[in-house]
Design a protein around this motif. Structure first.
Motif, PDB file in Angstrom:
ATOM      1  N   ARG A  15     -60.103 -79.055-132.411  1.00  0.00           N
ATOM      2  CA  ARG A  15     -61.329 -79.351-131.670  1.00  0.00           C
ATOM      3  C   ARG A  15     -61.884 -80.395-131.928  1.00  0.00           C
ATOM      4  NH1 ARG A  15     -65.535 -78.364-133.079  1.00  0.00           N
ATOM      5  NH2 ARG A  15     -65.282 -76.973-134.785  1.00  0.00           N
ATOM      6  N   ALA A  16     -62.124 -80.771-133.314  1.00  0.00           N
ATOM      7  CA  ALA A  16     -62.981 -82.037-133.529  1.00  0.00           C
ATOM      8  C   ALA A  16     -62.307 -83.154-132.961  1.00  0.00           C
ATOM      9  CB  ALA A  16     -62.875 -82.356-135.064  1.00  0.00           C
ATOM     10  N   VAL A  17     -60.853 -83.355-133.011  1.00  0.00           N
ATOM     11  CA  VAL A  17     -60.353 -84.324-132.247  1.00  0.00           C
ATOM     12  C   VAL A  17     -60.556 -84.529-130.851  1.00  0.00           C
ATOM     13  CG1 VAL A  17     -57.827 -85.248-131.456  1.00  0.00           C
ATOM     14  CG2 VAL A  17     -58.249 -84.666-133.912  1.00  0.00           C
ATOM     15  N   THR A  18     -60.461 -83.215-130.057  1.00  0.00           N
ATOM     16  CA  THR A  18     -60.844 -83.302-128.617  1.00  0.00           C
ATOM     17  C   THR A  18     -62.239 -83.676-128.351  1.00  0.00           C
ATOM     18  OG1 THR A  18     -61.496 -81.050-128.410  1.00  0.00           O
ATOM     19  CG2 THR A  18     -59.047 -81.578-128.342  1.00  0.00           C
ATOM     20  N   GLU A  20     -64.056 -85.703-130.125  1.00  0.00           N
ATOM     21  CA  GLU A  20     -64.170 -87.176-130.502  1.00  0.00           C
ATOM     22  C   GLU A  20     -63.461 -87.781-129.295  1.00  0.00           C
ATOM     23  OE1 GLU A  20     -66.133 -89.498-132.851  1.00  0.00           O
ATOM     24  OE2 GLU A  20     -65.207 -87.432-133.517  1.00  0.00           O
ATOM     25  N   LEU A  21     -62.188 -87.442-128.686  1.00  0.00           N
ATOM     26  CA  LEU A  21     -61.620 -88.162-127.637  1.00  0.00           C
ATOM     27  C   LEU A  21     -62.563 -88.031-126.276  1.00  0.00           C
ATOM     28  CD1 LEU A  21     -57.834 -88.081-127.562  1.00  0.00           C
ATOM     29  CD2 LEU A  21     -59.051 -88.724-125.456  1.00  0.00           C
ATOM     30  N   ASP A  22     -62.936 -86.880-126.316  1.00  0.00           N
ATOM     31  CA  ASP A  22     -64.090 -86.777-125.020  1.00  0.00           C
ATOM     32  C   ASP A  22     -65.032 -87.694-125.010  1.00  0.00           C
ATOM     33  OD1 ASP A  22     -63.255 -84.747-123.118  1.00  0.00           O
ATOM     34  OD2 ASP A  22     -64.952 -83.764-123.462  1.00  0.00           O
TER      35      ASP A  22
ATOM     36  N   THR B  18     -55.834 -82.421-124.891  1.00  0.00           N
ATOM     37  CA  THR B  18     -57.233 -82.335-124.821  1.00  0.00           C
ATOM     38  C   THR B  18     -57.531 -82.131-123.307  1.00  0.00           C
ATOM     39  OG1 THR B  18     -57.054 -84.856-124.145  1.00  0.00           O
ATOM     40  CG2 THR B  18     -57.482 -84.180-126.603  1.00  0.00           C
ATOM     41  N   LEU B  21     -57.221 -78.386-123.132  1.00  0.00           N
ATOM     42  CA  LEU B  21     -58.556 -77.973-123.707  1.00  0.00           C
ATOM     43  C   LEU B  21     -59.713 -77.981-122.999  1.00  0.00           C
ATOM     44  CD1 LEU B  21     -58.219 -77.771-127.604  1.00  0.00           C
ATOM     45  CD2 LEU B  21     -60.251 -76.992-126.211  1.00  0.00           C
ATOM     46  N   ASP B  22     -59.809 -79.018-122.423  1.00  0.00           N
ATOM     47  CA  ASP B  22     -61.100 -79.422-121.535  1.00  0.00           C
ATOM     48  C   ASP B  22     -61.257 -78.424-120.341  1.00  0.00           C
ATOM     49  OD1 ASP B  22     -62.835 -81.379-122.552  1.00  0.00           O
ATOM     50  OD2 ASP B  22     -62.501 -82.710-120.449  1.00  0.00           O
ATOM     51  N   ARG B  40     -70.348 -77.355-125.073  1.00  0.00           N
ATOM     52  CA  ARG B  40     -70.423 -78.274-126.291  1.00  0.00           C
ATOM     53  C   ARG B  40     -71.450 -78.235-127.170  1.00  0.00           C
ATOM     54  NH1 ARG B  40     -68.015 -83.996-124.962  1.00  0.00           N
ATOM     55  NH2 ARG B  40     -69.649 -84.350-123.238  1.00  0.00           N
ATOM     56  N   PHE B 112     -63.054 -68.843-128.687  1.00  0.00           N
ATOM     57  CA  PHE B 112     -62.184 -69.480-129.785  1.00  0.00           C
ATOM     58  C   PHE B 112     -61.460 -68.587-130.305  1.00  0.00           C
ATOM     59  CE2 PHE B 112     -65.136 -73.099-130.137  1.00  0.00           C
ATOM     60  CZ  PHE B 112     -64.090 -74.069-129.505  1.00  0.00           C
ATOM     61  N   VAL B 141     -55.617 -88.985-136.533  1.00  0.00           N
ATOM     62  CA  VAL B 141     -56.219 -89.325-135.387  1.00  0.00           C
ATOM     63  C   VAL B 141     -57.615 -89.189-135.269  1.00  0.00           C
ATOM     64  CG1 VAL B 141     -56.286 -88.260-132.857  1.00  0.00           C
ATOM     65  CG2 VAL B 141     -54.009 -88.229-134.353  1.00  0.00           C
ATOM     66  N   GLN B 142     -58.177 -88.372-135.946  1.00  0.00           N
ATOM     67  CA  GLN B 142     -59.735 -88.270-136.016  1.00  0.00           C
ATOM     68  C   GLN B 142     -60.334 -89.438-136.426  1.00  0.00           C
ATOM     69  OE1 GLN B 142     -60.789 -84.708-137.751  1.00  0.00           O
ATOM     70  NE2 GLN B 142     -62.891 -84.930-137.598  1.00  0.00           N
ATOM     71  N   LEU B 145     -59.824 -92.496-133.845  1.00  0.00           N
ATOM     72  CA  LEU B 145     -60.803 -92.113-132.675  1.00  0.00           C
ATOM     73  C   LEU B 145     -62.247 -92.414-133.129  1.00  0.00           C
ATOM     74  CD1 LEU B 145     -59.609 -88.812-131.197  1.00  0.00           C
ATOM     75  CD2 LEU B 145     -59.332 -91.180-130.137  1.00  0.00           C
ATOM     76  N   ARG B 149     -64.634 -95.899-131.582  1.00  0.00           N
ATOM     77  CA  ARG B 149     -65.765 -95.424-131.181  1.00  0.00           C
ATOM     78  C   ARG B 149     -66.674 -96.357-131.526  1.00  0.00           C
ATOM     79  NH1 ARG B 149     -69.219 -91.373-129.659  1.00  0.00           N
ATOM     80  NH2 ARG B 149     -69.372 -90.091-131.508  1.00  0.00           N
TER      81      ARG B 149
END
Lengths: 168, 168
Positions: A15-18, A20-22, B18, B21-22, B40, B112, B141-142, B145, B149
């Motif tokens: 979730r954190a990754v998504t 962040e990517l978002d 993502t 999930l979005d 969010r 969730f 990945v995190q 990202l 950013r």
DNA sequence: ACATAGTATCTCGCTCAGCGAGATACTCGC
DNA sequence: GCGAGTATCTCGCTGAGCGAGATACTATGT
């Protein structure tokens, strides 16, 4: 924060990754004068082009969950920015095909390029076995999400056949 | 189509996840009469509550990339739905603390919960070593990202000293 | 052929999320 | 206290996306 269940940690990380990517996407979009939706649309269009699926407003709107009016506005925006061109389908002249412009490809690359470069570099530290594991994981997640989406969609339209889209 | 580079596939898969999930989130949000942003926000608030960080409109708005006006509107919405309560901070009476209601927690769980259940079940088919690999991957990945950013944020404000975007 | 139903897209009018600017209320260093 | 700094809220506006319906074309039955 330290859960006993291993799955929980993973879900939270994912979730954190998504998120962040978002946010990265939103920021990128804003910098290039488009909206999050526009970026997602471009991604869909590039995917379609890549898999030789004909891109039409209808398909695009469906993928993004927009209605026809919103879709038209979206395509207008993209066309005004020169990312796509509208071309009447000669076989079925009701349809409009969306041709993706070079600049859209370039834009997509300028977003994913650096990301991919970094990722590839980091992924070199993963062995083949580990990479396979990661891919299996991602595939699993994707399937779960798709299933979840289908089931919730079914629940929504099952009990009453009412349209029920925007309970404002 | 089929990339030689393993990283590319992974990036694409991650992106697909993502997006999925979005969309799931957006659908869930709409069904519960709130907007993607609201969901969010709820996630952020639950995270804050979970880590004992005091939640305030300012912090929330910053995390979501909203300006103060938008943040106020967001909190208004959440408060009207009974998900949060505004409480004046007694130490610093300029501040407003956001208390998350039970129903927001329940709502978060109803989103969730099923996801976690499914994931946990599927993740049982992963060995400890494989789980560790997945976690290492997600963490990597995190970090990428987050770095991306930051760097893009730096690039934006470097060339001209114009405001262009809400500074944190 | 020709009406009829079905499908893809666009137009119109509206609502409301989020923005910029500025007001308000409070804290803190001098 | 006074002024600078900070947190939140108010006001007016722009524009993304919605519902309803128009338009243009295809497919099908008779």
């Amino acid at each position: 924060m330290d859960e006993a269940e291993p799955g929980l940690q993973v879900v939270h990380q994912l979730r954190a990754v998504t998120v962040e990517l978002d946010l990265l996407g939103a920021e990128f979009a804003q910098r290039n004068g488009l909206h999050p939706t526009d970026l997602r649309a471009l991604i869909c269009l590039l995917d379609a082009a890549r898999s030789n699926t004909p891109a039409t407003p209808g398909r695009l709107g469906g993928q993004l969950g927009l209605n026809s009016a919103g879709t038209t506005a979206l395509v207008d925006r993209l066309e005004r920015l020169g990312h796509v061109r509208r071309v009447r389908d000669s076989r079925d002249r009701r349809r409009v095909l969306l041709e993706v412009d070079e600049r859209a490809v370039a834009l997509g690359w300028s977003f994913f390029g650096p990301l991919i470069t970094e990722m590839v570099a980091e992924l070199r530290t993963f062995s083949d076995t580990e990479l396979a594991t990661v891919q299996r994981f991602l595939l699993t997640v994707q399937q779960i999400l798709a299933a979840q989406r289908d089931s919730s969609k079914a629940t929504a339209s099952s009990p009453p056949p009412q349209k029920e889209r925007g309970p404002r």
